[in-house]
Design a protein around this motif. Structure first.
Motif, PDB file in Angstrom:
ATOM      1  N   ASP A  35       0.812  -1.207   0.000  1.00  0.00           N
ATOM      2  CA  ASP A  35       0.000   0.000   0.000  1.00  0.00           C
ATOM      3  C   ASP A  35       0.849   1.262   0.000  1.00  0.00           C
ATOM      4  O   ASP A  35       0.327   2.357   0.082  1.00  0.00           O
ATOM      5  CB  ASP A  35      -0.903   0.042   1.247  1.00  0.00           C
ATOM      6  N   GLU A 229      -2.856  -1.943  -5.785  1.00  0.00           N
ATOM      7  CA  GLU A 229      -3.415  -2.156  -4.459  1.00  0.00           C
ATOM      8  C   GLU A 229      -4.595  -3.117  -4.514  1.00  0.00           C
ATOM      9  O   GLU A 229      -5.401  -3.079  -5.440  1.00  0.00           O
ATOM     10  CB  GLU A 229      -3.860  -0.804  -3.889  1.00  0.00           C
ATOM     11  N   ASP A 230      -4.663  -3.987  -3.524  1.00  0.00           N
ATOM     12  CA  ASP A 230      -5.757  -4.952  -3.374  1.00  0.00           C
ATOM     13  C   ASP A 230      -5.805  -5.974  -4.504  1.00  0.00           C
ATOM     14  O   ASP A 230      -6.871  -6.569  -4.785  1.00  0.00           O
ATOM     15  CB  ASP A 230      -7.115  -4.243  -3.279  1.00  0.00           C
ATOM     16  N   ARG A 277      -5.044 -13.049   4.369  1.00  0.00           N
ATOM     17  CA  ARG A 277      -3.932 -12.896   3.428  1.00  0.00           C
ATOM     18  C   ARG A 277      -2.678 -13.505   4.053  1.00  0.00           C
ATOM     19  O   ARG A 277      -2.399 -13.313   5.237  1.00  0.00           O
ATOM     20  CB  ARG A 277      -3.699 -11.423   3.110  1.00  0.00           C
TER      21      ARG A 277
END
Length: 599
Positions: A35, A229-230, A277
């Protein structure tokens, strides 16, 4: 030319525990967080980074868990080289000009002691796809300051320059980042070169060199890619190189060392179950030095120590598991670290964090981590430019860096953070003066004494309150309790009969600030800092109490429009005399006026 050092000038080097078997590993789980953002503009902290602050006090890290962006463009004389470098919009350098779409900024200020501050930056490209930024910063001073120990003045000189170029391109599924940075720092070792008995009226002749400017240069380059991101599968690969060099060693006749660091950061993680995760972060570093492993001694002289600058490698792997709920987050992991060399070691530390919202806008948090601190020459210079340029110290092994706290913003305009923590470090270091009054050598080096094991307990609170846009108030207090013990290596030197302490570190720190904006374009701020209970160590006289830091600074800024603004800074308005490191006094009072332009 081979470097040959005068042994008399280095008579205290044995206590430093010089070695090159260390690691520059940071908390990779933060540094390689997917991030993170690229630093396109350098951070500016006018309190820490003024030209009047030729060095800064070691500080306790903020308790908050922060992201660690790539540090391409940070200009800092910061005490903590690991602090976050935050994005700063153009036009927000010294004044309160709000963010605007203009691409460039220019700041320049001048004041007493020939203090000069300057910043220039421009966004050449600024689109969703491409960002290209160029910047330059300057800090300098050239004025006389007065020793606290004797009635004598000395010129303190500083000339810091740093510039860089950063580029980022966003592809559909990944981002490419590149950056280069160059730094040039010229300064003199102006610290008091000898110990003086305060009761004595005899001032010895200074034969050591307090006039010649040392030169330290830094070249950094990075290139890396990371996933968006993600992403279901996140990845990071970052390659970097840092070249750090001194022009001189113990004095002007002696060559200085060069340190080259090759760095590889990588990360891989994957999400599953909707809220979980797993991942693996890693770091590999290789350190290369220009000086030989063992110092060459002139014929007829002897040395009672070995001088090491051997090359070595360091590696860290950090596997982890993350899970999050509606109002809580947990991370469970471990840091496994290894470094090569004659004193090669393996160590492991926890990598754990958790937070939970226990009430509306109130979070209870916990963190337990650890690291191998670099203690490289580059790191030591970032923390204290007056560190001896001819010695490397033992790596610091931080087995535990734990903190627990609660923070809340439940009341309108009011925010607080109450925290406590415990830190265990082997081969920690604390700065003490290496007093040297030898011809053709620099004088007072502020040298890190390591080979000391420390345990630190700290508790504190951070309070902030703001009312609309009219005023802001902040108050932070931290109490530190240190327990320091000698290692077997330190005991074998027979350096002192006194119990060692956390030299230079404050027992109590208080930071306060008030900012008032009576009208739209005018702001006035007051910043106060108090540090008590500091001590230093002299080889000739043992422990010495240092004066408390008791500093009050005032800043006023007025913006004529969104293009042009002016500011006035008054530092140390209480006219206090103090040192951040023994023998290195700071400016008693200084004033600066400057302008800020957006274009």
């Amino acid at each position: 030319m081979k470097t040959i050092y005068n042994v008399k000038a280095l008579c205290v080097v044995a206590l430093l525990g010089t070695t090159a078997t260390m690691s520059a590993q940071e908390d990779t789980s933060k540094k390689q967080n997917l991030d993170r953002e690229m630093t396109l503009e350098r951070e500016y902290d006018p309190t820490v980074q003024d030209a009047s602050k030729v060095n800064t006090l070691p500080v306790i890290k903020e308790p908050e868990v922060k992201k660690m962006p790539i540090d391409y463009a940070g200009f800092t004389i910061a005490a903590d080289p690991q602090k976050e470098i935050s994005l700063l919009p153009s036009g927000n350098i010294m004044t309160d000009i709000q963010y605007n779409k203009r691409r460039g900024y220019f700041n320049f200020g001048g004041g007493t002691y020939l203090n000069l501050n300057g910043d220039l930056g421009y966004h050449i490209l600024s689109t969703d796809k491409d960002q290209l930024n160029i910047w330059f910063s300057h800090r300098s001073t050239n004025g006389k300051v007065k020793y606290l120990q004797i009635d004598e003045k000395v010129k303190a000189k500083l000339n810091d320059n740093m510039g860089g170029l950063n580029f980022k391109h966003n592809f559909d599924k990944l981002a490419l980042k590149m950056g280069v940075k160059y730094g040039y720092s010229g300064f003199n070792y102006y610290g008091l070169p000898v110990y003086l008995d305060p009761a004595s009226s005899v001032v010895p002749d200074f034969v050591s060199d307090v006039e010649t400017n040392q030169v330290a240069q830094t070249i950094k380059a990075n290139v890396g890619v990371e996933s968006k991101e993600d992403a279901p599968v996140g990845y990071l690969l970052d390659l970097g190189y840092t070249n750090f060099s001194y022009k001189y060693g113990a004095g002007k006749p002696f060559d200085g060392p060069t340190e080259g660091t090759f760095n590889l950061n990588f990360g891989l993680n994957a999400g599953f179950g909707g809220n979980q995760r797993i991942g693996l972060d890693g770091n590999f570093q290789y350190f290369n030095y220009s000086l030989p492993k063992e110092i060459e001694i002139p014929e007829g002289e002897k040395a009672g120590y070995t001088y090491y600058f051997d090359n070595f490698a360091a590696a860290t792997l950090s596997p982890y598991y993350k899970v999050e709920g509606d109002n809580w987050h947990i991370k469970l992991g471990i840091n496994a670290m290894f470094f090569s060399g004659e004193h090669k070691k393996f160590m492991a530390s926890p990598n754990i964090s958790a937070d939970v919202e226990v009430a509306d806008k109130t979070v209870l948090y916990l963190k337990a981590n650890g690291e191998l601190k670099a203690n490289s020459q580059y790191d030591m210079f970032q923390e204290n430019r007056y560190t001896a340029p001819f010695s490397r110290i033992m790596p610091s092994r931080n087995w535990l860096d734990g903190i627990v706290g609660i923070k809340s913003g439940v009341a309108p305009g009011f925010w607080f953070d109450i925290f406590g923590g415990y830190k265990i470090t082997n081969d920690n270091y604390f700065f003490a003066p290496l007093l040297n009054n030898v011809k053709d050598n620099f004088g007072n080096f502020s040298t890190p004494l390591n080979m000391l094991d420390s345990k630190q307990l700290f508790i504190g609170a951070n309070l902030k309150y703001s009312y609309q846009q009219l005023f802001e108030v902040s108050l932070k207090g931290v109490y530190n309790n240190w327990k320091v013990e000698e290692t077997d290596e330190f005991k074998s030197i027979g350096f002192t009969k006194n119990e060692p302490e956390a030299y230079g570190m404050p027992e109590m720190e208080i930071t306060a600030g008030v900012t008032v904006r009576p009208i739209k374009n005018l702001s006035a701020s007051l910043d106060y800092y108090l540090a008590t209970g500091r001590k230093s160590f002299l080889i000739t006289d043992g422990e010495k109490n240092m004066k408390n830091i008791n500093e009050l600074n005032l800043t006023g800024a007025y913006n004529f429009n969104d293009t042009f603004g002016m500011y006035l800074k008054l530092n140390n308005v209480l006219f206090q005399k103090y040192e951040l490191y023994y023998g290195y006094p700071l400016q008693k009072f200084s004033a600066m006026i400057g302008v800020n332009i957006n274009f």
